[in-house]
Design an enzyme around this catalytic site. Structure first.
Site, PDB file in Angstrom:
ATOM      1  N   CYS A 113     -34.706 -28.169  22.145  1.00 12.84           N
ATOM      2  CA  CYS A 113     -33.202 -29.303  21.995  1.00 12.84           C
ATOM      3  C   CYS A 113     -32.403 -28.921  23.382  1.00 12.84           C
ATOM      4  CB  CYS A 113     -32.492 -28.936  20.832  1.00 12.84           C
ATOM      5  SG  CYS A 113     -33.493 -29.097  19.233  1.00 12.84           S
ATOM      6  N   HIS A 252     -25.291 -31.298  21.740  1.00 15.31           N
ATOM      7  CA  HIS A 252     -26.695 -31.659  21.085  1.00 15.31           C
ATOM      8  C   HIS A 252     -26.172 -31.839  19.549  1.00 15.31           C
ATOM      9  CE1 HIS A 252     -30.418 -31.423  19.120  1.00 15.31           C
ATOM     10  NE2 HIS A 252     -30.052 -30.065  18.742  1.00 15.31           N
ATOM     11  N   ASN A 282     -30.765 -35.498  13.980  1.00 16.55           N
ATOM     12  CA  ASN A 282     -31.101 -34.586  15.049  1.00 16.55           C
ATOM     13  C   ASN A 282     -32.397 -35.151  15.738  1.00 16.55           C
ATOM     14  OD1 ASN A 282     -32.042 -32.389  16.796  1.00 16.55           O
ATOM     15  ND2 ASN A 282     -31.700 -30.868  15.202  1.00 16.55           N
TER      16      ASN A 282
HETATM   17  O1  UT7 Z   1     -31.927 -28.626  17.021  1.00 19.12           O
HETATM   18  C1  UT7 Z   1     -32.376 -27.285  16.594  1.00 19.12           C
HETATM   19  C2  UT7 Z   1     -31.365 -26.331  15.927  1.00 19.12           C
HETATM   20  N1  UT7 Z   1     -31.395 -26.821  14.433  1.00 19.12           N
HETATM   21  C3  UT7 Z   1     -30.230 -26.466  14.009  1.00 19.12           C
HETATM   22  O2  UT7 Z   1     -29.088 -26.379  14.587  1.00 19.12           O
HETATM   23  C4  UT7 Z   1     -30.103 -26.498  12.306  1.00 19.12           C
HETATM   24  C5  UT7 Z   1     -29.029 -25.543  11.957  1.00 19.12           C
HETATM   25  N2  UT7 Z   1     -28.932 -25.192  10.770  1.00 19.12           N
HETATM   26  C6  UT7 Z   1     -28.496 -26.086   9.885  1.00 19.12           C
HETATM   27  O3  UT7 Z   1     -28.097 -27.237  10.454  1.00 19.12           O
HETATM   28  C7  UT7 Z   1     -28.274 -25.676   8.532  1.00 19.12           C
HETATM   29  O4  UT7 Z   1     -28.564 -24.348   8.369  1.00 19.12           O
HETATM   30  C8  UT7 Z   1     -29.250 -26.812   7.252  1.00 19.12           C
HETATM   31  C9  UT7 Z   1     -28.572 -28.089   7.426  1.00 19.12           C
HETATM   32  C10 UT7 Z   1     -30.518 -26.536   7.943  1.00 19.12           C
HETATM   33  C11 UT7 Z   1     -29.052 -25.934   6.090  1.00 19.12           C
HETATM   34  O5  UT7 Z   1     -27.638 -26.049   5.628  1.00 19.12           O
HETATM   35  P1  UT7 Z   1     -27.160 -24.746   5.041  1.00 19.12           P
HETATM   36  O6  UT7 Z   1     -25.703 -24.935   4.637  1.00 19.12           O
HETATM   37  O7  UT7 Z   1     -27.294 -23.383   6.031  1.00 19.12           O
HETATM   38  O8  UT7 Z   1     -28.140 -24.522   3.669  1.00 19.12           O
HETATM   39  P2  UT7 Z   1     -28.733 -23.111   3.260  1.00 19.12           P
HETATM   40  O9  UT7 Z   1     -30.068 -23.205   4.098  1.00 19.12           O
HETATM   41  O10 UT7 Z   1     -28.023 -22.038   3.248  1.00 19.12           O
HETATM   42  O11 UT7 Z   1     -29.542 -23.621   1.887  1.00 19.12           O
HETATM   43  C12 UT7 Z   1     -28.240 -23.594   0.600  1.00 19.12           C
HETATM   44  C13 UT7 Z   1     -28.838 -24.253  -0.402  1.00 19.12           C
HETATM   45  C14 UT7 Z   1     -29.987 -23.326  -0.863  1.00 19.12           C
HETATM   46  O12 UT7 Z   1     -30.261 -23.481  -2.408  1.00 19.12           O
HETATM   47  P3  UT7 Z   1     -29.969 -21.895  -2.956  1.00 19.12           P
HETATM   48  O13 UT7 Z   1     -30.626 -21.059  -2.375  1.00 19.12           O
HETATM   49  O14 UT7 Z   1     -28.257 -22.069  -2.707  1.00 19.12           O
HETATM   50  O15 UT7 Z   1     -30.164 -22.379  -4.413  1.00 19.12           O
HETATM   51  C15 UT7 Z   1     -31.188 -24.577  -0.517  1.00 19.12           C
HETATM   52  O16 UT7 Z   1     -32.218 -24.577  -1.100  1.00 19.12           O
HETATM   53  O17 UT7 Z   1     -28.975 -25.599  -0.159  1.00 19.12           O
HETATM   54  C16 UT7 Z   1     -30.357 -25.949  -0.685  1.00 19.12           C
HETATM   55  N3  UT7 Z   1     -30.935 -26.940   0.284  1.00 19.12           N
HETATM   56  C17 UT7 Z   1     -30.977 -28.326  -0.350  1.00 19.12           C
HETATM   57  N4  UT7 Z   1     -30.385 -28.786  -1.215  1.00 19.12           N
HETATM   58  C18 UT7 Z   1     -30.444 -30.252  -1.291  1.00 19.12           C
HETATM   59  C19 UT7 Z   1     -31.643 -26.706   1.325  1.00 19.12           C
HETATM   60  N5  UT7 Z   1     -32.037 -28.064   1.832  1.00 19.12           N
HETATM   61  C20 UT7 Z   1     -31.639 -28.893   0.722  1.00 19.12           C
HETATM   62  C21 UT7 Z   1     -31.507 -30.379   0.623  1.00 19.12           C
HETATM   63  N6  UT7 Z   1     -30.957 -30.977  -0.421  1.00 19.12           N
HETATM   64  N7  UT7 Z   1     -32.072 -31.062   1.654  1.00 19.12           N
END
Ligand code: UT7
Length: 326
Positions: A113, A252, A282
């Site tokens: 990225c 980005h 993204n």
């Molecule tokens: O361009 C390259 C660089 N990439 C990035 O910059 C991405 C950086 N990371 C992010 O943008 C975020 O970490 C994500 C959008 C990927 C995830 O968001 P988050 O707020 O960090 O969520 P999390 O991974 O901490 O997950 C929270 C909860 C989990 O459930 P539990 O364990 O709390 O029960 C996940 O399983 O949300 C769950 N979850 C979802 N729920 C509904 C993860 N993905 C989804 C989904 N829909 N699509």
């Protein structure tokens, strides 16, 4: 004349659109979760017969047309991508040939990225050193081709597209500073594990899903906010600029919350931050040039404006460039 400016910009996004509602039908997710956690609503998805070079060519033609520049006047072609047509040859070679520029130098840059930020720095350096007069830099991705459609943690995030800029030698200089960095101690934090020389594809690796992108989202989130703030601060300092001098932050587009957190710390109000994540998701190396292209077409950026381009991603890698629009 050892300055450089951007003389043309264009972009292309495939016609097919994948909405949050579409994703709700195939994954255990919701429009509400995706919108509040990422800011994304839609992504453009390449057709099965569309490769990254096809997206590049469309964006390049848009830029050439917008700048009224002939392909013959481009001295060098650079494509920043993590989703090339093939592991080799370079996608840029295919793009140059298809544009009718066979014989001109053409190469890819693979730094995920951060590709457009690194590319802007390299292309500016080539021009300011007097090696080339005009360089076409394209950031392009077909991430839909490497996303596991059954993995809700990544399938909702990524889209396809391309943005192209033509950089050219100029008496006035737009390039003010660049701050780049990389930390490859944990490449698996954001990577495509299979298909390279470390883990060539086998029936077993394909069955294990090593052909798909994987990411430690939470860790990358923290890294992204920190590096956006740090690299922007250093790039501004290197250019002798204050935060208050900045007219536009073009980050980005990985997550609306990452952008908002960094912008808040950098004292950038919403109306100075270019965000189009709702429409494209993204698109990795393509996200910054697409955002630039849209902002220009909307008439938002004026001559003399100070822009900070800032990106981060796989590697891990990061970077910021400060730019005075000509
Ligand atoms: O361009 C390259 C660089 N990439 C990035 O910059 C991405 C950086 N990371 C992010 O943008 C975020 O970490 C994500 C959008 C990927 C995830 O968001 P988050 O707020 O960090 O969520 P999390 O991974 O901490 O997950 C929270 C909860 C989990 O459930 P539990 O364990 O709390 O029960 C996940 O399983 O949300 C769950 N979850 C979802 N729920 C509904 C993860 N993905 C989804 C989904 N829909 N699509």
């Amino acid at each position: 004349m050892n300055g450089v400016k951007i003389s043309a910009v264009g972009h292309y996004a495939p016609a097919a659109i994948l909405t949050n509602e579409d994703l709700e039908k195939t994954l255990d997710t919701s429009d509400e979760w995706i919108t509040t956690r990422t800011g994304m609503k839609r992504r453009h998805i390449a057709a099965p017969d569309q490769a990254t070079s096809d997206l590049c060519i469309a964006a390049a033609r848009d830029a050439l047309q917008n700048g009224k520049i002939a392909t013959a006047d481009i001295d060098c072609f650079i494509v920043a991508t993590s989703t090339p047509d093939y592991p080799f040859p370079a996608t840029a070679c295919i793009v140059a040939a298809q544009l009718g520029a066979t014989g001109k130098p053409a190469f890819d840059m693979e730094i995920a990225c951060s590709g457009f930020i690194y590319g802007l720095t390299m292309a500016s350096g080539l021009i300011r050193a007097g090696i080339y007069s005009r360089v076409m830099l394209i950031g392009a991705e077909s991430l839909s081709k490497i996303v596991d459609r059954t993995d809700r943690s990544t399938a909702i995030l990524f889209g396809d597209g391309a943005g192209a800029v033509v950089l050219e030698a100029s008496a006035e200089n737009s390039f003010l500073s660049s701050e780049l960095g990389a930390d490859g101690r944990r490449p698996e934090m954001l990577c495509l594990l299979g298909g390279g020389s470390r883990r060539p594809f086998t029936a077993e690796s394909l069955a294990a899903g090593e052909q798909y992108l994987r990411m430690e989202g939470r860790e990358i989130f923290k890294f992204a906010v920190t590096k956006m703030i740090e690299s922007t601060g250093i790039a501004l300092r290197n250019a002798g600029l204050q935060k208050s001098d900045v007219n536009w932050l073009i980050p980005h587009q990985a997550n609306r919350r990452i952008i908002d957190a960094a912008a808040k710390y950098l004292d950038m109000p919403d109306d100075k931050v270019i965000v189009n994540i709702e429409e494209y998701g993204n698109t990795s190396a393509a996200s910054i040039p697409i955002a630039l292209s849209e902002a220009l077409h909307a008439g938002r950026i004026k001559a003399g404006d100070i822009i900070v381009f800032v990106g981060f991603g796989g590697g891990l890698s990061w970077g910021a460039v400060t730019w005075r629009w000509a």
